[in-house]
Scaffold this active site. Structure first.
Site, PDB file in Angstrom:
ATOM      1  N   PRO A 108       0.748  -1.118   0.423  1.00 50.03           N
ATOM      2  CA  PRO A 108      -0.093   0.023   0.007  1.00 50.03           C
ATOM      3  C   PRO A 108       0.684   1.569   0.020  1.00 50.03           C
ATOM      4  CG  PRO A 108       0.052  -0.658   1.937  1.00 50.03           C
ATOM      5  CD  PRO A 108       1.002  -1.819   1.387  1.00 50.03           C
ATOM      6  N   ARG A 133      -5.443  -3.186  -5.415  1.00 51.49           N
ATOM      7  CA  ARG A 133      -4.369  -2.805  -4.523  1.00 51.49           C
ATOM      8  C   ARG A 133      -4.288  -1.453  -4.800  1.00 51.49           C
ATOM      9  NH1 ARG A 133      -1.929  -6.582  -0.141  1.00 51.49           N
ATOM     10  NH2 ARG A 133      -0.278  -4.626  -0.709  1.00 51.49           N
ATOM     11  N   CYS A 225       8.770 -10.188   4.141  1.00 46.93           N
ATOM     12  CA  CYS A 225       8.466  -9.712   6.557  1.00 46.93           C
ATOM     13  C   CYS A 225       8.142 -11.184   6.579  1.00 46.93           C
ATOM     14  CB  CYS A 225       7.027  -8.626   6.336  1.00 46.93           C
ATOM     15  SG  CYS A 225       5.962  -9.875   5.042  1.00 46.93           S
TER      16      CYS A 225
HETATM   17  N1  SAM Z   1       6.169  -2.338  -0.430  1.00 46.61           N
HETATM   18  C1  SAM Z   1       4.644  -2.201  -0.121  1.00 46.61           C
HETATM   19  C2  SAM Z   1       4.227  -1.173   1.500  1.00 46.61           C
HETATM   20  O1  SAM Z   1       5.874  -1.481   1.439  1.00 46.61           O
HETATM   21  O2  SAM Z   1       4.143  -0.669   1.849  1.00 46.61           O
HETATM   22  C3  SAM Z   1       4.268  -3.215   0.803  1.00 46.61           C
HETATM   23  C4  SAM Z   1       4.237  -4.411  -0.137  1.00 46.61           C
HETATM   24  S1  SAM Z   1       4.208  -6.191   0.007  1.00 46.61           S
HETATM   25  C5  SAM Z   1       5.038  -6.754   0.464  1.00 46.61           C
HETATM   26  C6  SAM Z   1       4.111  -7.153  -1.667  1.00 46.61           C
HETATM   27  C7  SAM Z   1       3.300  -6.647  -2.800  1.00 46.61           C
HETATM   28  O3  SAM Z   1       3.790  -6.999  -4.337  1.00 46.61           O
HETATM   29  C8  SAM Z   1       2.041  -7.164  -2.833  1.00 46.61           C
HETATM   30  O4  SAM Z   1       1.188  -5.393  -3.156  1.00 46.61           O
HETATM   31  C9  SAM Z   1       1.159  -7.704  -3.635  1.00 46.61           C
HETATM   32  O5  SAM Z   1      -0.128  -7.422  -4.515  1.00 46.61           O
HETATM   33  C10 SAM Z   1       2.472  -7.342  -4.662  1.00 46.61           C
HETATM   34  N2  SAM Z   1       2.796  -8.853  -5.284  1.00 46.61           N
HETATM   35  C11 SAM Z   1       2.192  -9.964  -5.765  1.00 46.61           C
HETATM   36  N3  SAM Z   1       2.939 -10.554  -6.684  1.00 46.61           N
HETATM   37  C12 SAM Z   1       3.432  -9.845  -7.765  1.00 46.61           C
HETATM   38  C13 SAM Z   1       3.753 -10.042  -8.331  1.00 46.61           C
HETATM   39  N4  SAM Z   1       3.796 -11.165  -9.342  1.00 46.61           N
HETATM   40  N5  SAM Z   1       4.564  -9.172  -8.881  1.00 46.61           N
HETATM   41  C14 SAM Z   1       5.023  -8.089  -8.328  1.00 46.61           C
HETATM   42  N6  SAM Z   1       4.376  -8.213  -7.463  1.00 46.61           N
HETATM   43  C15 SAM Z   1       3.551  -8.449  -6.811  1.00 46.61           C
END
Ligand code: SAM
Length: 287
Positions: A108, A133, A225
């Protein structure tokens, strides 16, 4: 209660397996922090003592404070995050400012906001591949007046658009999210090997595309995380075989968290240490 897979991970990796499992069981390791977009001098919140890697624009707030409910939050004075996210993102402090920064997994928006504050990039790209998202991401960036361009692209497509242009690339990867348990949230299957393996394969795909974004001399910050070695040290070991030119950077402020489970510099935060729910980071440099 932690299952057999969590207990196995604890025995193999954790410096204090009992304390780690207790932190998972109790679910009280979250440490709220606020990232001030301007100055923090006017903060109405009581603070905890800062961690060695904590930048001056972040305040770890004392237990009982509710910064997310304060009017200053709605006014965009700060962004709320867990201290372990600060642990991961603070590897950016000290990198060259300006240039182009690409946040590959942005929603987010915590790391994008951090990159804006720490690096004042000329161009900041916040990418989120999952369409639903994107709303929370753009909402947070707008509230905090972060001048980022958003994209909703697969990393492969992003790498085509911005190939070789980024001074800094952030991959805060989707992961098994084992640290959610230390925050008291449910996450069934977080320690299951099948889930971990599928996350690791996705992380490798994302990283292999993200390396293509780097300009000469650029930096790539990888973070998760989660605690599983397969999603952390092992993913970066794989990447270093595939891209041997990448150099893992020493981070002196993070030294007390250095992982003993790799032959290159990378850093792990455990939930029982009082700095948040936990995570992993490594910073790589393209020559
Ligand atoms: N960086 C964000 C923050 O600090 O608020 C949190 C990121 S969260 C750990 C990981 C993100 O990667 C999610 O929003 C998810 O939707 C996205 N994601 C999921 N599959 C993915 C993919 N195949 N390639 C890139 N991003 C992806």
């Amino acid at each position: 209660m932690p299952n057999k897979y969590a207990r196995k991970l604890a025995a193999k990796l954790a410096p204090d397996p009992d304390a780690f499992l207790t932190a998972l069981t109790e679910g009280k390791s979250a440490r709220p922090a606020v990232l001030w977009l301007g100055g923090s001098a006017e903060s109405p919140f009581a603070s905890l003592p800062p961690a060695p890697w904590q930048p001056e624009f972040v305040q770890a707030v004392a237990p009982g404070e509710r910064p997310g409910r304060h009017t200053l939050h709605d006014e965009g004075a700060y962004y709320c995050l867990d201290l372990s996210s600060v642990f991961e993102a603070s590897a950016l402090c000290g990198l060259p400012t300006g240039g182009t920064v690409v946040d590959v997994c942005a929603a987010p928006g915590g790391k994008t906001v951090f990159a804006h504050r720490a690096l004042t990039p000329e161009r900041l790209i916040a990418n989120e591949v999952i369409g639903k998202r994107l709303g929370p991401l753009t909402g947070n960036l707008k509230r905090c007046a972060v001048p980022a361009e958003t994209r909703c692209a697969d990393p492969a497509r992003l790498a085509e658009e911005f190939a070789g242009l980024a001074r800094v690339v952030l991959v805060d990867a989707p992961c098994s999210g084992q640290s959610l348990l230390a925050r008291g949230q449910d996450n069934p299957g977080a320690f299951h090997p099948v889930n971990i393996n599928s996350c690791a394969n996705r992380q490798k795909r994302i990283l292999a595309e993200s390396v293509r974004l780097l300009a000469p001399g650029g930096f790539l910050l990888y973070s998760t995380c989660t605690y599983a070695k397969e999603e952390n040290e092992d993913v970066i070991s794989w990447l270093r075989v595939r891209f041997p030119e990448l150099i893992a950077q020493e981070l002196p402020a993070h030294e007390m968290h250095r992982s003993p489970h790799a032959d290159f510099p990378c850093y792990r935060l455990w939930p029982e240490t009082g700095f948040g729910a936990g995570g992993f980071l490594t910073l790589l440099k393209q020559p």
